[in-house]
Scaffold this active site. Structure first.
Site, mmCIF file in Angstrom:
data_model
loop_
_atom_site.group_PDB
_atom_site.id
_atom_site.type_symbol
_atom_site.label_atom_id
_atom_site.label_comp_id
_atom_site.label_asym_id
_atom_site.label_seq_id
_atom_site.Cartn_x
_atom_site.Cartn_y
_atom_site.Cartn_z
ATOM 1 N N ILE A 17 0.825 -1.221 0.000
ATOM 2 C CA ILE A 17 0.000 0.000 0.000
ATOM 3 C C ILE A 17 0.857 1.270 0.000
ATOM 4 O O ILE A 17 0.408 2.318 -0.486
ATOM 5 C CB ILE A 17 -0.985 -0.011 1.197
ATOM 6 C CG1 ILE A 17 -2.180 0.906 0.942
ATOM 7 C CG2 ILE A 17 -0.294 0.330 2.508
ATOM 8 C CD1 ILE A 17 -3.349 0.682 1.881
ATOM 9 N N ASN A 30 -2.877 -0.003 15.898
ATOM 10 C CA ASN A 30 -3.353 -0.456 17.216
ATOM 11 C C ASN A 30 -3.878 0.757 17.978
ATOM 12 O O ASN A 30 -3.619 1.899 17.592
ATOM 13 C CB ASN A 30 -2.236 -1.178 17.989
ATOM 14 C CG ASN A 30 -0.955 -0.364 18.032
ATOM 15 O OD1 ASN A 30 -0.912 0.707 18.639
ATOM 16 N ND2 ASN A 30 0.067 -0.837 17.343
ATOM 17 N N GLY A 38 3.275 -5.791 10.338
ATOM 18 C CA GLY A 38 2.327 -5.787 9.215
ATOM 19 C C GLY A 38 2.325 -4.483 8.438
ATOM 20 O O GLY A 38 3.365 -3.845 8.236
ATOM 21 N N ASP A 40 1.114 -1.645 9.310
ATOM 22 C CA ASP A 40 1.464 -0.535 10.207
ATOM 23 C C ASP A 40 2.982 -0.309 10.178
ATOM 24 O O ASP A 40 3.463 0.828 9.991
ATOM 25 C CB ASP A 40 0.995 -0.908 11.626
ATOM 26 C CG ASP A 40 0.927 0.268 12.577
ATOM 27 O OD1 ASP A 40 1.137 1.402 12.143
ATOM 28 O OD2 ASP A 40 0.668 0.026 13.780
ATOM 29 N N GLY A 129 -4.522 -9.743 9.618
ATOM 30 C CA GLY A 129 -3.163 -10.221 9.902
ATOM 31 C C GLY A 129 -3.057 -10.615 11.362
ATOM 32 O O GLY A 129 -3.698 -11.569 11.812
ATOM 33 N N TYR A 131 -4.415 -9.459 13.924
ATOM 34 C CA TYR A 131 -5.685 -9.473 14.654
ATOM 35 C C TYR A 131 -6.590 -10.643 14.272
ATOM 36 O O TYR A 131 -7.658 -10.825 14.865
ATOM 37 C CB TYR A 131 -6.411 -8.136 14.495
ATOM 38 C CG TYR A 131 -5.847 -7.009 15.352
ATOM 39 C CD1 TYR A 131 -4.754 -7.220 16.200
ATOM 40 C CD2 TYR A 131 -6.394 -5.741 15.321
ATOM 41 C CE1 TYR A 131 -4.238 -6.190 16.980
ATOM 42 C CE2 TYR A 131 -5.891 -4.707 16.100
ATOM 43 C CZ TYR A 131 -4.809 -4.938 16.928
ATOM 44 O OH TYR A 131 -4.298 -3.914 17.695
HETATM 45 N N1 AR6 Z 1 0.689 -3.189 2.153
HETATM 46 C C1 AR6 Z 1 -0.584 -3.649 2.193
HETATM 47 N N2 AR6 Z 1 -0.999 -4.619 3.033
HETATM 48 C C2 AR6 Z 1 -0.087 -5.130 3.886
HETATM 49 C C3 AR6 Z 1 1.270 -4.700 3.919
HETATM 50 C C4 AR6 Z 1 1.642 -3.668 3.007
HETATM 51 N N3 AR6 Z 1 2.880 -3.186 2.956
HETATM 52 N N4 AR6 Z 1 1.919 -5.421 4.869
HETATM 53 C C5 AR6 Z 1 1.021 -6.277 5.398
HETATM 54 N N5 AR6 Z 1 -0.181 -6.120 4.810
HETATM 55 P P1 AR6 Z 1 -1.861 -6.503 9.866
HETATM 56 P P2 AR6 Z 1 -4.207 -6.235 11.643
HETATM 57 C C6 AR6 Z 1 -1.459 -6.829 5.041
HETATM 58 O O1 AR6 Z 1 -1.296 -7.554 10.730
HETATM 59 O O2 AR6 Z 1 -4.554 -7.656 11.480
HETATM 60 C C7 AR6 Z 1 0.108 -4.303 13.703
HETATM 61 O O3 AR6 Z 1 1.195 -4.744 14.464
HETATM 62 C C8 AR6 Z 1 -1.394 -8.175 5.727
HETATM 63 O O4 AR6 Z 1 -0.963 -9.182 4.827
HETATM 64 O O5 AR6 Z 1 -0.964 -5.457 9.342
HETATM 65 O O6 AR6 Z 1 -5.298 -5.212 11.565
HETATM 66 C C9 AR6 Z 1 -0.622 -3.128 14.320
HETATM 67 O O7 AR6 Z 1 0.276 -2.300 15.047
HETATM 68 C C10 AR6 Z 1 -2.853 -8.347 6.122
HETATM 69 O O8 AR6 Z 1 -3.611 -8.851 5.020
HETATM 70 O O9 AR6 Z 1 -3.076 -5.704 10.626
HETATM 71 C C11 AR6 Z 1 -1.622 -3.766 15.214
HETATM 72 O O10 AR6 Z 1 -1.081 -4.078 16.479
HETATM 73 C C12 AR6 Z 1 -3.317 -6.910 6.394
HETATM 74 O O11 AR6 Z 1 -2.285 -6.060 5.892
HETATM 75 C C13 AR6 Z 1 -1.972 -5.031 14.491
HETATM 76 O O12 AR6 Z 1 -0.853 -5.337 13.663
HETATM 77 C C14 AR6 Z 1 -3.560 -6.588 7.854
HETATM 78 O O13 AR6 Z 1 -2.590 -7.234 8.651
HETATM 79 C C15 AR6 Z 1 -3.176 -4.869 13.588
HETATM 80 O O14 AR6 Z 1 -3.498 -6.112 13.055
#
Ligand code: AR6
Length: 181
Positions: A17, A30, A38, A40, A129, A131
């Site tokens: 993204i 978070n 992830g 973030d 991810g 969560y």
């Molecule tokens: N571009 C787009 N999507 C992505 C990228 C990227 N560069 N990297 C990962 N994803 P997550 P959550 C996708 O874990 O479940 C964090 O530590 C990933 O494959 O990022 O809402 C925060 O600080 C997945 O499909 O977010 C919170 O503590 C999606 O993004 C926690 O994780 C969401 O995965 C939030 O967890």
């Protein structure tokens, strides 16, 4: 892959993204806006420490961001007009209001973007991810919530492009299939 809903283009993209081109990107943050792994982590790394500094100011002013709510920062050194940090639900089996909270993440983020006059916005797959929200159910909630927002907003809405940026191929396939229906 693109479809049109009432003059608004909905697009599914596979990738990172932070490399997307448009006005606002949404972060799956978070509650403390502390940064993390992830998407973030990717956004904070790519945008530089100014984003974390702005998150700290928000935290000091208003405390933690509740799941389903969102906060706005600049994009640091990334070429966006801003970043909308929303907090998804932590999946607890489905009986803790997770679906309603996830739907609210999308509507709150879209509301914030419209208040800024955004013409385009990109969402990651919030909650799916760390969560642990099940991917198909999350995509159904995302698409339903976005389409409902478009229909309720009417033609005066500034947003003309809403992208679902999927980092994982299986998520991209789920979204393509849902939008083709
Ligand atoms: N571009 C787009 N999507 C992505 C990228 C990227 N560069 N990297 C990962 N994803 P997550 P959550 C996708 O874990 O479940 C964090 O530590 C990933 O494959 O990022 O809402 C925060 O600080 C997945 O499909 O977010 C919170 O503590 C999606 O993004 C926690 O994780 C969401 O995965 C939030 O967890």
């Amino acid at each position: 892959m693109q479809i049109n809903i009432e003059q608004v283009v909905l697009e599914v993209i596979e990738g990172d993204i932070t490399r997307w081109q448009g006005d606002y990107i949404v972060n799956a943050a978070n509650s403390g806006l502390y940064g993390g792994g992830g998407v973030d982590g990717a956004i904070h790394r790519a945008g530089g420490r100014r984003i974390a500094e702005e998150c700290a100011v928000i935290r000091q002013k208003q405390g933690h961001v509740l799941p389903g709510d969102a906060a706005l920062t600049t994009a640091g050194s990334l070429p966006f007009r801003g970043i909308i940090h929303t907090v998804g639900p932590i999946w607890k089996g489905g009986s803790a209001n997770e679906t309603a909270i996830l739907a609210k993440c999308y509507s709150t983020s879209l509301t914030l973007a419209c208040q800024q006059g955004a013409r385009s916005i990109a969402f990651p797959n919030i909650g799916t991810g760390v969560y642990n929200f099940p991917k198909l159910a999350a995509a159904q909630t995302a698409v339903t919530s976005v389409i409902q927002f478009i229909r309720e907003s009417g033609p005066a809405m500034p947003l003309k492009l809403i992208a679902f940026v999927c980092f994982e191929q299986d998520n991209a396939e789920i979204y393509r299939e849902l939008l083709q229906r």
